[in-house]
Design an enzyme around this catalytic site. Structure first.
Site, short mmCIF file in Angstrom:
data_model
loop_
_atom_site.label_atom_id
_atom_site.label_comp_id
_atom_site.label_asym_id
_atom_site.label_seq_id
_atom_site.Cartn_x
_atom_site.Cartn_y
_atom_site.Cartn_z
N ALA A 241 0.89 -1.15 -0.30
CA ALA A 241 0.05 -0.05 -0.18
C ALA A 241 0.95 1.50 0.01
O ALA A 241 1.96 1.36 0.48
CB ALA A 241 -0.98 -0.03 1.27
N ASP A 286 1.38 -9.44 7.87
CA ASP A 286 2.72 -8.98 8.45
C ASP A 286 3.63 -9.85 7.80
O ASP A 286 3.78 -10.95 8.14
CB ASP A 286 2.91 -8.98 9.97
CG ASP A 286 4.13 -8.57 10.40
OD1 ASP A 286 5.24 -8.29 9.75
OD2 ASP A 286 4.23 -8.48 11.59
N CYS A 355 12.89 4.10 0.48
CA CYS A 355 12.85 5.56 0.11
C CYS A 355 13.57 6.29 1.38
O CYS A 355 13.08 7.16 2.06
CB CYS A 355 11.42 6.11 0.03
SG CYS A 355 10.20 5.87 1.57
#
Length: 423
Positions: A241, A286, A355
């Site tokens: 997501a 998870d 990132c």
């Protein structure tokens, strides 16, 4: 005694104060703080609260320098008076709010406290011609860390990157239509399948949004999925997501299983898939504990990280990503990468991306992994797979930095490696 009525606009400033408190004292993301502080606000007031808080976080060190120069005794970092002055100053000096309105809407935030101090310090600064520097000053520990990792020039580039609103990047469902979309949207293309628009574009109002012809995704964030190329097999998209990479993979013809720990985020991913008319199997789990039923041809790991690479869009990370958080996310990345390596069939590939501008989350993870797995090797990234002006490193990995594409709107900070499992 008559009740005090707050000036119009005070509610959004009060929400901004709560957001700043959530970020700076509790280490929460700005979106988390705003979800609570902005509850019940009109959309315009909520947007203003976000703008004030974000701009204050961009310029926090410089705002505090002004405040400290104007006070005889230094205000504690968590003093409400300091928070109120930050909000008033950033409005007057960065957001174009008239000084009288900037101070009138923050004084109610210190009712029962040092109103005279706040009013006096703000007035003295305005009369004295207070100004912010041309570029924001990064938090000291961040500047030191990044200079050690990437050099002094990178730190200056990061200051320039955070000073200006970033452009709006779009990934196209059909890369063959790049020129058409660039013309329709009055944007530029830095590589096939991508269009860049000026900052502040009204995304929902643009042609193609409702029809699912594209989605918002930073140029750097779109690279990992591109490195897997056209589909034809099964790919696991881990920590998927909000779904930009999932949609890329589905549009490229992959059979995608998208896994994310947050059911709420998967709802948003499903909405994005529906809007873009793409399909994928969604799994709420998870990945540190979940195991797939069968091996995959490829795994894309957009690993949880400190997110320091997206600081220009999310300035709160500069104040939240302390060494302890970076160490914790690095440990989680190690676990995920180690587990996912066993889910790839022989001859298959992993693309690992973060990132983050922190080497321990990028280069350090790769070195650790390759040192423990002799069945994997780097599959070098090539220049023709990347946007014009971006080059892979000599070892075949990619590190994007804020200095890159400086004349074209810059790019977020990522580390990306493509690995192939030996047959």
């Amino acid at each position: 005694m008559r009740p005090r009525f707050d000036p119009v606009g005070t509610a959004s400033r009060r929400a901004a104060l709560r957001v700043l408190d959530a970020v700076l004292r509790r280490g929460q993301p700005i979106e988390t703080g705003l979800a609570r502080a902005g509850d019940g606000l009109a959309p315009a007031d909520r947007g203003l609260a976000h703008a004030i808080a974000a701009e204050a976080l961009r310029w926090l060190a410089d705002l505090d320098t002004l405040i400290d120069r104007a006070t005889r005794q230094r205000l504690p970092d968590d003093a409400k008076a300091r928070f109120a002055l930050r909000i008033a100053l950033v409005q007057a000096l960065r957001l174009g709010t008239p000084p009288h309105a900037a101070i009138a809407t923050v004084l109610p935030l210190v009712d029962g406290g040092p109103r005279k101090l706040v009013h006096g310090v703000f007035g003295a600064l305005m009369r004295g011609g207070a100004a912010l520097p041309e570029l924001p000053t990064l938090p000291a520990e961040v500047a030191v860390r990044w200079q050690q990792a990437h050099g002094a020039a990178m730190v200056e580039a990061a200051r320039a990157a955070i000073a200006a609103p970033p452009p709006v990047d779009l990934t196209l469902a059909d890369p063959a239509a790049t020129d058409e979309w660039a013309t329709r949207l009055s944007g530029i293309s830095l590589m096939p399948g991508h269009v860049r628009l000026p900052a502040g574009a009204d995304v929902p109002a643009l042609p193609g949004f409702a029809d699912g012809g594209w989605w918002v995704q930073d140029l750097a964030a779109g690279i990992p999925a591109r490195l897997l190329g056209a589909g034809g097999g099964h790919v696991l998209d881990l920590c998927a997501a909000p779904g930009g990479k999932t949609m890329q993979l589905a549009a490229a013809g992959w059979d995608v299983t998208a896994v994310d720990i947050s059911e709420q985020r998967l709802v948003r991913l499903r909405e994005n898939l529906d809007r873009t008319r793409q399909s994928a199997t969604l799994v709420a789990a998870d990945v540190a504990r979940w195991t797939p039923d069968t091996s995959a041809d490829a795994v894309l790991i957009d690993a949880p990280c400190s997110a320091t690479g997206i600081f220009r869009r999310h300035p709160d990370v500069l104040h939240r990503a302390h060494p302890r958080l970076i160490e914790e996310t690095a440990a989680l990345q190690t676990s995920i990468l180690s587990r996912a390596a066993d889910w790839v069939r022989p001859g298959g590939r992993i693309v690992y991306a973060v990132c983050s501008l922190e080497p321990v989350e990028g280069e350090g993870q790769l070195a650790r992994f390759l040192g423990s797995r002799d069945d994997y090797a780097i599959e070098p990234i090539t220049a023709d797979e990347l946007p014009a002006g971006i080059m892979p490193r000599d070892d075949g990995t990619l590190r994007t930095l804020p200095a890159m594409l400086g004349d074209q709107g810059r790019i977020d900070g990522f580390f990306i490696a493509r690995l192939r499992r030996r047959p």
